[in-house]
Design a protein around this motif. Sequence first.
Motif, mmCIF file in Angstrom:
data_model
loop_
_atom_site.group_PDB
_atom_site.id
_atom_site.type_symbol
_atom_site.label_atom_id
_atom_site.label_comp_id
_atom_site.label_asym_id
_atom_site.label_seq_id
_atom_site.Cartn_x
_atom_site.Cartn_y
_atom_site.Cartn_z
ATOM 1 N N HIS A 15 0.812 -1.204 0.000
ATOM 2 C CA HIS A 15 0.000 0.000 0.000
ATOM 3 C C HIS A 15 0.845 1.253 0.000
ATOM 4 C CE1 HIS A 15 0.908 -1.241 4.049
ATOM 5 N NE2 HIS A 15 0.793 -0.002 4.436
ATOM 6 N N ALA A 16 2.138 1.103 0.277
ATOM 7 C CA ALA A 16 2.977 2.309 0.265
ATOM 8 C C ALA A 16 3.135 2.840 -1.137
ATOM 9 C CB ALA A 16 4.339 1.998 0.859
ATOM 10 N N GLU A 50 -7.031 -2.895 -9.811
ATOM 11 C CA GLU A 50 -6.426 -2.503 -11.093
ATOM 12 C C GLU A 50 -5.048 -1.931 -10.873
ATOM 13 O OE1 GLU A 50 -9.079 0.198 -12.866
ATOM 14 O OE2 GLU A 50 -10.389 -1.358 -13.663
ATOM 15 N N ASN A 51 -4.911 -1.117 -9.840
ATOM 16 C CA ASN A 51 -3.597 -0.562 -9.575
ATOM 17 C C ASN A 51 -2.609 -1.632 -9.199
ATOM 18 O OD1 ASN A 51 -1.508 0.527 -7.536
ATOM 19 N ND2 ASN A 51 -2.184 2.317 -8.658
ATOM 20 N N PHE A 52 -3.040 -2.562 -8.365
ATOM 21 C CA PHE A 52 -2.116 -3.613 -7.947
ATOM 22 C C PHE A 52 -1.661 -4.439 -9.134
ATOM 23 C CE2 PHE A 52 -1.925 -2.663 -3.755
ATOM 24 C CZ PHE A 52 -3.095 -2.772 -3.042
ATOM 25 N N LYS A 53 -2.574 -4.699 -10.048
ATOM 26 C CA LYS A 53 -2.160 -5.545 -11.160
ATOM 27 C C LYS A 53 -1.327 -4.756 -12.156
ATOM 28 C CE LYS A 53 -3.254 -8.612 -14.728
ATOM 29 N NZ LYS A 53 -3.652 -8.383 -16.084
ATOM 30 N N GLN A 59 0.678 -10.109 -10.750
ATOM 31 C CA GLN A 59 0.103 -10.754 -11.913
ATOM 32 C C GLN A 59 -0.671 -12.007 -11.586
ATOM 33 O OE1 GLN A 59 0.468 -9.923 -15.091
ATOM 34 N NE2 GLN A 59 1.828 -8.189 -14.841
ATOM 35 N N PHE A 60 -0.597 -12.465 -10.340
ATOM 36 C CA PHE A 60 -1.109 -13.793 -10.026
ATOM 37 C C PHE A 60 -2.172 -13.657 -8.967
ATOM 38 C CE2 PHE A 60 -0.244 -18.112 -10.884
ATOM 39 C CZ PHE A 60 -0.483 -18.842 -9.745
ATOM 40 N N ARG A 85 -0.448 -12.169 -5.579
ATOM 41 C CA ARG A 85 0.962 -12.540 -5.521
ATOM 42 C C ARG A 85 1.702 -11.910 -6.678
ATOM 43 N NH1 ARG A 85 2.043 -18.681 -5.402
ATOM 44 N NH2 ARG A 85 1.071 -18.440 -3.400
ATOM 45 N N ARG A 86 2.904 -11.484 -6.377
ATOM 46 C CA ARG A 86 3.790 -10.964 -7.417
ATOM 47 C C ARG A 86 4.968 -11.902 -7.533
ATOM 48 N NH1 ARG A 86 5.395 -5.121 -6.336
ATOM 49 N NH2 ARG A 86 6.387 -6.065 -4.533
ATOM 50 N N LEU A 87 5.313 -12.295 -8.770
ATOM 51 C CA LEU A 87 6.461 -13.172 -9.008
ATOM 52 C C LEU A 87 7.623 -12.314 -9.474
ATOM 53 C CD1 LEU A 87 4.448 -15.809 -11.012
ATOM 54 C CD2 LEU A 87 4.931 -15.855 -8.598
ATOM 55 N N GLY A 88 8.718 -12.976 -9.805
ATOM 56 C CA GLY A 88 9.818 -12.231 -10.391
ATOM 57 C C GLY A 88 10.866 -11.826 -9.378
#
Lengths: 210, 163, 438
Positions: A15-16, A50-53, A59-60, A85-88
């Motif tokens: 959220h930051a 939408e912002n998070f993606k 992406q997950f 979840r974010r990968l990478g």
Amino acid sequence: MESTAANMAKKYPPHAALPTPLQKMILDTLEHQGQTQLRCMVPDHRALLENFKNEQGYQFLVDVTAIDHLGTDTPERFEIVYVLRRLGDQPHQFRLHAWLSENEPSLESVYDLWDSARWGERETHDMFGIVFEGNPDLRRFLMPEDYPAFPLLKDYPLTGKQERRQFPRVVPRGDQMVEEEPTDYPTSIGRGMHTPEYNEEVRRDSKPRQ
Amino acid sequence: MGLESLLGGEGFLTTTVNTIVNWGRKNALWPMPFGTACCAIEMMATFSGRYDISRFGAEVVRFSPRQADLLIVSGRISLKMMPVLQKIYRQMPEPKWVISMGACASCGGVFDTYTLIQGVDQFIPVDVYVPGCPPRPESLLDAVFEIQKLVGEETFDSGKHGS
Amino acid sequence: MTPSPASEGRDTQVPSAKTLKKELEKGWRDHRAGTTSPAAMNLVDETGDGRLVMNFGPQHPATHGTLRSIFTLEGETISEADVEIGFLHTGFEKLGENMTYQQWVTVSDRMNYLSAINNNVGYSVAVEDLLGIDVPPRCASLRVIMSELSRIADHILCVGLQGMDLGAFSVMLWAFEKRELVYDIIEAVCGARLTTSWTRVGGIIRDVPEFFPDLVYSFLDEFPPLVEEIHMMLLNNKIFVDRVKEIGVVTEEQALSWGITGPIARASGLDIDVRRDSPYLGYDQYDFKVPVQSEGDSFSRYMQRMEEIEQSLEIIRQAMATLPGGPVVHDDFKTSLPAKDAVHNDMESLIHHFKLVMLGHGIQPKPGSSIYSATEAPCGELGYFIHSDGSDTAYRLRVRPPSLYNYAIFPRLVEGGMLSDAVAVLSSFHVIAGELDR
């Protein structure tokens, strides 16, 4: 031992990185055992997701589900949970909880952001009755299509309301197996189908007409 | 057919024909596995190499109900699946026998919930119940022996021969 | 109520071949562009153009479990596909709200019944995460060994069934024979072959018997030749290879967007593995590779599972070599039962035992706390979301089944293909209905 998920949560709080108008939508942040949980109210969830993606690269979508807080003192009755979840290079995982009122249990679907939301939302609808507007396929899923209730609501009993006994009974009549509607709801524990009396009845019915 | 009315009663000929027919039927049962859940895996293990069910004649596993005579209901039967089970049972030609394998098919098992049928014998006739969760393959073989005993006691006019 | 195609009457008017070909190509193009219209979800055939709506029903030898597909066929090509699940729905999540935390583990191994230990371990890890407790190292190593054995059993069954569906029946019999070896070990350790209920919150039910290393080492000697035999049977078999190569291709972007995890995602090139990304139970101390393929067709899923079997054998070897001694149960009596002779002789242990066993007491996490905890089951990422209200039963117990999110893409994959390819794709997906429906 502290897991890597807890370490990641400390370094990259999601959220930051939100822009200020969206940050105002977050009601509060909870942390438990290194897992972050953000809370918001329902119409705001779409903009946040939408912002998070798109901007932050989550992406997950791992799971979509709901909690029914009937009778407890929470802001609203339903709480929709999205696990992201974010990968990478900067892997991270957190949950977004959205409060949904029971007077209008419908919210906007996110199936166009993540395809995994199609079935996740369909199952949440099937279990709780929550309508996800825009989801192209919101039929009943795990329950039969004409099932009269939504099972995981807190005011629905565990053993149901006798839906599981309403089937016809297949009995032999003569040389055929016919279906017989139940007149009462017999419990058939210990009642076998091949007792001598029953065989006698079948034999009597199966003689050809003279 | 009118054979039994011609032969009339329990004469020497009918009992011999009975014995031969029953011997043929019980040593060549064609099971139809109606496997839904965990019991289906133990049923598959019974059909496989170590606990071989084909030693006892039930080798030809037929997935079409029209070609089978022993329905093995293995696994939990839910609300959606019950009409399917009834349809399959009615599609099987006579004579047919039903093994209700496992606790869930016999009485609902561990799960007393809104969607599980608490025993298939409420809605279709069952011959042999196998307890266990899941029953060991040896228990299922024991159930097949019980069915063979039941088949051995059949007579012409027991209503099962589908005249 | 959506009308179902099986009960609709049809008015058969066969259109000209050109119209049919154009419609088919349009549908195929839409499908390739990812814009399959909602008409695919509408099962009423209003045009009456000679298509056959076929039910690939819940009782079928080639559907692994109770999965129903409704295909609209033109000849042998599937033009539209729809799936229906829920034939095994048992209400596990509702049971979770009525059973205590220790009791629900018996329900958890009825989900993925091919590898019940992974479900048990996943659930116990989730509750231990919620409570914030750690298991002793011996318990963690034993859980890892049994999880990997269970994973081997699941993968070898999947490969066997994949072979059987495509005609190679002997492969299934060999796979089941070797699965019996795994069952022997599981029975010696847990007491039951299939539905084990082996773990408890804070540990496992009891320590392994003394002959456990002999069992495992003899298994490690007997099992690897089977992998070679199956490769020999299937890889040189042109029929098998042609039937699975380039069938049911899942791209990496699709895997990411549809939430696919496990061997299917790794066969498509998406490199995720919960054991490596967020390790639990000490998986970070074992040195194992996470194999990844790149094509994403059914053949890569087959190769992926065989390679994962080899990696699991490697993990078992390392874990057996470094198996520490010590207790197998977390030593806090707020979660774990004390030893029986202490209960009979010591007042404090008696009170702890009473409080754990009687309803209303027992394991009570912090009120309002919730956790999402994932482990790597053979099908993919098995996640548990538990929300607690401070009582001894969970307030909401959600299971994130890997098979559900893996199976969602199946209708897209078979549209445009042939009917026999649908069987090949389904068997390579290895969807377990118990986990899908819960």
